[in-house]
Design a protein around this motif. Structure first.
Motif, mmCIF file in Angstrom:
data_model
loop_
_atom_site.group_PDB
_atom_site.id
_atom_site.type_symbol
_atom_site.label_atom_id
_atom_site.label_comp_id
_atom_site.label_asym_id
_atom_site.label_seq_id
_atom_site.Cartn_x
_atom_site.Cartn_y
_atom_site.Cartn_z
ATOM 1 N N UNK A 213 0.860 -1.191 0.000
ATOM 2 C CA UNK A 213 0.000 0.000 0.000
ATOM 3 C C UNK A 213 0.892 1.236 0.000
ATOM 4 N N UNK A 214 0.617 2.175 -0.888
ATOM 5 C CA UNK A 214 1.446 3.377 -0.998
ATOM 6 C C UNK A 214 0.593 4.634 -0.828
ATOM 7 N N UNK A 215 0.836 5.394 0.242
ATOM 8 C CA UNK A 215 0.080 6.646 0.439
ATOM 9 C C UNK A 215 0.377 7.644 -0.680
ATOM 10 N N UNK A 216 -0.660 8.313 -1.159
ATOM 11 C CA UNK A 216 -0.508 9.381 -2.150
ATOM 12 C C UNK A 216 -1.394 10.539 -1.722
ATOM 13 N N UNK A 217 -1.044 11.715 -2.204
ATOM 14 C CA UNK A 217 -1.811 12.916 -1.869
ATOM 15 C C UNK A 217 -2.602 13.376 -3.086
ATOM 16 N N UNK A 218 -3.885 13.665 -2.884
ATOM 17 C CA UNK A 218 -4.720 14.183 -3.959
ATOM 18 C C UNK A 218 -4.592 15.710 -3.958
ATOM 19 N N UNK A 219 -4.083 16.298 -5.031
ATOM 20 C CA UNK A 219 -3.843 17.743 -5.043
ATOM 21 C C UNK A 219 -5.100 18.540 -5.384
ATOM 22 N N UNK A 220 -4.974 19.844 -5.290
ATOM 23 C CA UNK A 220 -6.002 20.749 -5.782
ATOM 24 C C UNK A 220 -7.214 20.892 -4.878
ATOM 25 N N UNK A 221 -8.210 21.602 -5.431
ATOM 26 C CA UNK A 221 -9.433 21.879 -4.675
ATOM 27 C C UNK A 221 -10.210 20.607 -4.365
ATOM 28 N N UNK A 222 -10.189 19.665 -5.290
ATOM 29 C CA UNK A 222 -10.923 18.417 -5.049
ATOM 30 C C UNK A 222 -10.329 17.656 -3.868
ATOM 31 N N UNK A 223 -8.995 17.562 -3.824
ATOM 32 C CA UNK A 223 -8.352 16.885 -2.719
ATOM 33 C C UNK A 223 -8.666 17.555 -1.389
ATOM 34 N N UNK A 224 -8.654 18.886 -1.400
ATOM 35 C CA UNK A 224 -8.970 19.638 -0.182
ATOM 36 C C UNK A 224 -10.398 19.361 0.267
ATOM 37 N N UNK A 225 -11.329 19.318 -0.688
ATOM 38 C CA UNK A 225 -12.734 19.072 -0.361
ATOM 39 C C UNK A 225 -12.929 17.682 0.229
ATOM 40 N N UNK A 226 -12.262 16.689 -0.358
ATOM 41 C CA UNK A 226 -12.395 15.328 0.164
ATOM 42 C C UNK A 226 -11.783 15.208 1.553
#
Length: 253
Positions: A213-226
């Protein structure tokens, strides 16, 4: 003899649960489909396309109730406006729509399209009911199954979901469809909130697979909203009973 209930999206996952329930309630069903199909057992099919605005007039003719389940990755707002125009001309008495939790808070095109469809229904001048639901177990399974094919499974940090069973959504929709128009009703979500990693690990355990399992970061406004939980509904929500684990036990385990 009562008029048929028009169901858009009647051949999809949700429609596959809704139509038998409507038939069990003694109602005839008309399904708007892009492909011709033979009628049978109280179900008739009308060929048409909501997005192309084709065949809708024939589909709504004589139907006092319309249950709008059809949806896609884009264009739901335009398709719904086309349906609303035809339903208004046909003087439909109840228009029921299934939307998604986060339609007004998650900054992605899919959610904006759903919000546009909600507004088309609410501003139609017709008596209406709209239910927002969380992501179905079926959809989550499709996502984690695809990710599980890789030797390393990405785990978007901070993403949480409260998946709900499509059969419970179907039962609620049938209840609403056969009832009086109620406007925007309480959201329907699953009984538990899961991080994306929990959902993937649950699937891997049920299917007997082992993956890194590899942690990743969702960028941008969508990532912030989630990460802020804007896709969740925690207050004043109706909660289903079937858990992700129970669904996996039936479908995978």
């Amino acid at each position: 003899m009562s008029s048929p209930i028009l169901v858009t999206g009647g051949t999809g996952t949700l429609g596959g649960h809704v139509v038998p329930l409507l038939r069990a309630a003694g109602r005839d069903v008309r399904i708007l489909s892009r492909h011709a199909r033979p009628a049978g057992d109280g179900v008739e099919y009308v060929t048409g396309d909501l997005l192309k605005d084709e065949g809708i007039e024939a589909a709504v003719a004589g139907a006092e109730i319309v249950l709008h389940l059809a949806g896609g990755p884009k264009g739901d707002d335009e398709a719904t406006r086309n349906l609303v125009r035809a339903a208004s001309r046909a003087r439909v008495r109840h228009l029921v729509y299934i939307s998604v939790i986060g339609a007004d808070t998650v900054p992605l095109g899919y959610f904006r399209s759903k919000l546009g469809a909600e507004r088309a229904v609410a501003e139609s001048g017709l008596p209406w009911t709209t239910l927002r639901a969380a992501q179905f177990h079926d959809l989550v399974l499709m996502v984690v199954r695809k990710m599980g094919k890789s030797p390393v499974v990405p785990v978007p940090g901070g993403l949480r979901f409260q998946p709900v069973d499509s059969r419970e959504v179907a039962a609620r929709l049938v209840e609403l469809t056969l009832g009086k128009p109620a406007g925007m009703v309480p959201d329907l979500a699953g009984p538990e909130v899961y991080g994306m990693g929990e959902l993937s690990r649950g699937y891997l355990r049920a299917s007997g697979k082992r993956r890194l399992m590899m942690p990743v970061r969702v960028p941008g406004k969508a990532g912030k909203a989630y990460r802020a939980g804007d896709n969740l509904s925690l207050d004043g929500v109706e909660v289903g009973e079937r858990t992700w684990e129970a669904f996996l036990a039936e479908r995978v385990g």
